[in-house]
Enzyme design. Structure first.
Site, short mmCIF file in Angstrom:
data_model
loop_
_atom_site.label_atom_id
_atom_site.label_comp_id
_atom_site.label_asym_id
_atom_site.label_seq_id
_atom_site.Cartn_x
_atom_site.Cartn_y
_atom_site.Cartn_z
N CYS A 61 0.79 -1.24 0.00
CA CYS A 61 0.00 0.00 0.00
C CYS A 61 0.83 1.29 0.00
CB CYS A 61 -0.97 0.03 1.17
SG CYS A 61 -1.42 -1.55 1.84
N ARG A 96 6.05 -11.44 5.79
CA ARG A 96 5.48 -11.22 7.11
C ARG A 96 5.95 -12.33 8.04
NH1 ARG A 96 -0.78 -9.92 5.21
NH2 ARG A 96 -0.24 -8.26 3.74
N GLN A 155 1.28 -11.24 -3.30
CA GLN A 155 -0.09 -10.80 -3.03
C GLN A 155 -0.78 -10.33 -4.30
OE1 GLN A 155 -0.24 -7.59 -0.17
NE2 GLN A 155 -1.96 -8.54 0.88
N ASP A 204 -2.81 -8.00 -5.33
CA ASP A 204 -3.12 -6.76 -4.63
C ASP A 204 -3.56 -5.68 -5.60
OD1 ASP A 204 -3.30 -5.19 -2.42
OD2 ASP A 204 -1.16 -4.79 -2.23
N HIS A 215 -5.22 -1.35 -5.47
CA HIS A 215 -5.79 -0.21 -4.75
C HIS A 215 -6.56 0.66 -5.72
CE1 HIS A 215 -2.40 -1.46 -2.17
NE2 HIS A 215 -3.29 -1.23 -1.23
N LYS A 273 -15.42 -3.51 5.35
CA LYS A 273 -14.96 -4.32 4.22
C LYS A 273 -16.01 -5.36 3.84
CE LYS A 273 -12.54 -7.61 7.23
NZ LYS A 273 -11.33 -8.43 7.40
N HIS A 313 -8.59 -1.01 -0.57
CA HIS A 313 -7.68 -2.14 -0.76
C HIS A 313 -8.51 -3.29 -1.32
CE1 HIS A 313 -4.62 -0.41 2.10
NE2 HIS A 313 -5.72 0.13 2.60
#
Length: 642
Positions: free
Chosen positions: A338, A367, A385, A387, A389, A469, A515
């Site tokens: 992000c 992580r 990921q 991912d 945005h 979410k 996200h």
């Protein structure tokens, strides 16, 4: 006698004497309901069936057919198991024993490693105690009383839990069941007699509270049911799940490996696994470009100020790897993408005319996960990921959410998952952002689902601290639910990074930030995909789509011609050049779960044809080679999930 009003789920209202219990109400409805009832919800809170109701209330009564009923049944079963263990091993000390998605476990501390014979002994003792129909009796204590009880019992694990409780805000309670007492908030089923059929599945090592620095305990997993057939069906399901275990199939099909000696939780993609990953990524990129996304690439690490600004160092540091000092400055390897996307956004002045911006990245992040929770591809430390945005105006948000929902449906159905379940997670107790923004964002999620005719459940308080979410769960071939996609608002990062765009009024406005992950991580998605298909991937995903198998070495030249023709048409093919009997080669390729085998011999060579075998379906007869190529290319291009 004073009367109270009880409202039922169907909207009907009846009067009962004050102090009536849910079990008494169940009996007034039917003897069958009273017999099958396990737990009640009184004004939104789960309670024991013998809890008195002293005021007007809304009441729900749950049986084993409900999630609430099963959870209570299995939680009570964990207490029954602990009781049995205490009877057999009086020196045992107990950690925690919750219900889980499919059963229960209890962490115990005893001076021996449990064997399968020990588990069978515990099972039999559980059934013996269950037959006594001991009631689960709740008693509330002060913190001092609870500490005194478990100190005298010599159970330091319960003492540690009690020491952390705040009796001003938490009710401390114990449950007695026969001669066994446990610290527990409840609720529980009425008595042990409800537990009819028991199977203890395994015992494995665990650390107290999941921390490797703490004492190693033993975790016993079990399952219980009120009916024999339920247990038989579940055990059959477990056998099928064992066959589909992605760790077993990953090794059998040579897809991936993990090398603890080089680093736990890090995945090595083998050539065949990498072929599938490449197919997934290629499809992913093409689908995103078609749906109005731009593809980004961002660095793998950034200076500490970036993670301080984002809030990761204050809220997420335990899950981040230690910093590296470069040029006398601290850098962190990224746990998320992000902040990098935000920097790209801020690289130039943005206008309302530029929005929405949809940016996607297959970004590899790292992580730290405790070693005890690592699990094949499903729980790792390094992963890529899926991912994206979205940066947009408040006016655009609802339409953007709808597009993400549609896109998510398209992606999952392309990979062969038809059953999706939606949850809208609302504001938690600790949250950032104005209440009006939360309300608007949550309503946008609901309206988007409503406009698409999507049924959803509300997950009260389940949102992140920075926004509500939508969570999407999928069901696999074994009807298991997997949490995969998420569509998440964020009021936090736009504020922290001072993001803005110039509106039509010429003033600065905060963009809405969403996200969005569809597949989640490629590693976890691959694990789910392996288990969903049992390693027998549809042709468009298969790492080897066709095996060309000559009946003998005499026809190897023609087999090579067939293989070359398939390669020219972008079909992934392997030629079996082994000097083995045809029956052996067919059996071997069947175990490798290749979608098609093309058997070639004298007849096929003369007619420029191939004899087709389909995985699991066997002989499909002979077909002209070019016709087969047309057929399989259609299957691949249309992503037919056989």
């Amino acid at each position: 006698m004073e009367k109270i009003k009880i409202k039922f789920p169907d909207g009907s209202v009846k009067e009962f004497d004050k102090g009536v219990t849910p079990l008494e109400i169940a009996k007034s409805i039917s003897n069958r309901l009273a017999d099958e009832a396990l737990v009640a919800k009184i004004n939104g809170k789960l309670k024991d069936l013998n809890s008195p109701i002293n005021e007007d209330a809304e009441l729900q009564i749950f049986t084993f057919d409900s999630p609430e009923g099963r959870e209570t049944y299995w939680h009570s079963s964990s207490h029954l198991m602990a009781h049995a263990i205490q009877s057999i091993f009086p020196e045992a000390k107990f950690g925690v024993g919750p219900a889980i998605d499919s059963g229960f476990y209890y962490d115990i501390d005893i001076n021996k490693n449990l064997t399968e014979e020990d588990l069978l002994t515990i099972e039999n003792k559980m059934l013996e105690i269950a037959s006594q129909k001991n009631p689960f009796l709740r008693k509330e204590l002060s913190k001092a009383e609870a500490m005194k009880f478990f100190t005298e019992k010599g159970d330091e694990y319960k003492q540690e839990i009690i020491s952390e409780l705040d009796e001003n805000s938490e009710v401390i309670s114990i449950y007695n069941e026969g001669d066994f007492t446990d610290l527990c908030t409840g609720p529980h089923i009425p008595d042990t007699g409800k537990i009819k059929f028991v199977k203890l599945l395994s015992a494995s090592g665990s650390y107290w509270r999941g921390d490797e620095k703490n004492k190693r305990m033993q975790r016993i997993y079990g399952i219980t049911f009120p009916k024999k057939k339920m247990l038989e069906d579940h055990l059959a399901f477990l056998e099928e799940a064992k066959k589909r275990d992605h760790r077993k199939l990953g090794k059998q099909l040579d897809l991936f490996s993990i090398h603890e000696e080089a680093g736990a939780g890090l995945i090595y993609w083998h050539p065949k696994g990498a072929r599938i990953r490449n197919t997934i990524e290629t499809f992913w990129r093409a689908a995103h470009l078609k749906n109005g996304y731009d593809i980004l690439y961002s660095p793998h690490m950034g200076k500490s100020w970036l993670w301080e600004t984002s809030g990761h160092l204050s809220n997420y540091k335990d899950n981040m790897y230690s910093p590296m000092t470069i040029d006398e400055q601290e850098y962190f390897i990224k746990p998320m993408n992000c902040p990098f996307h935000i920097l790209i956004y801020k690289s130039q002045l943005r206008s309302y005319r530029d929005l929405p911006l949809r940016w996607a990245e297959l970004g590899t992040v790292y992580r730290y996960e405790k070693s005890g929770v690592l699990h094949g591809l499903l729980r790792v430390r390094g992963f890529t990921q899926d991912d994206a945005h979205i940066f947009c105006t408040q006016e655009q948000i609802e339409d953007e959410i709808i597009e993400v929902i549609r896109f998510s449906n398209y992606m999952w159905k392309s990979f062969g998952f038809e059953q999706l379940k939606y949850y809208i997670a609302t504001k938690p107790e600790k949250a950032v952002g104005d209440d009006a923004l939360w309300e608007k964002a949550t309503e946008s999620l609901k309206k988007a689902c409503d406009r698409e005719g999507i049924k959803y459940e509300i997950d009260e308080g389940g949102g992140a601290f920075y926004g509500p979410k939508i969570d999407i769960k999928i069901k696999d071939a074994l009807n298991r639910e997997w949490q995969m996609s998420t569509i998440q608002f964020d009021f936090n990062l736009p504020e922290r990074f001072d993001m803005y765009y110039i509106g039509e009024d010429g003033k600065e406005h905060r963009p809405f930030m969403v996200h969005r992950a569809l597949l989640g991580s490629l590693e976890r998605f691959f694990g789910v995909l392996i288990e969903h298909y049992g390693g027998a991937f549809p042709t468009w995903l298969a790492p080897v789509q066709v095996a060309v198998v000559p009946v003998s070495q005499v026809f190897l030249d023609y087999a090579k011609q067939v293989a070359d023709k398939l390669k020219e048409n972008d079909i992934i093919v392997e030629l079996d050049e082994r000097n083995e009997k045809i029956g052996y080669k067919i059996r071997d390729w069947e175990t490798k779960k290749v979608p098609y085998m093309l058997i070639v011999g004298e007849k096929e060579k003369e007619s420029n044809s191939v004899s087709v075998r389909r995985h699991k379906a066997g002989d499909q007869g002979s077909i002209n080679l070019q016709d087969f190529i047309i057929k399989i290319k259609d299957e691949i291009n249309n992503k037919i999930n056989n």
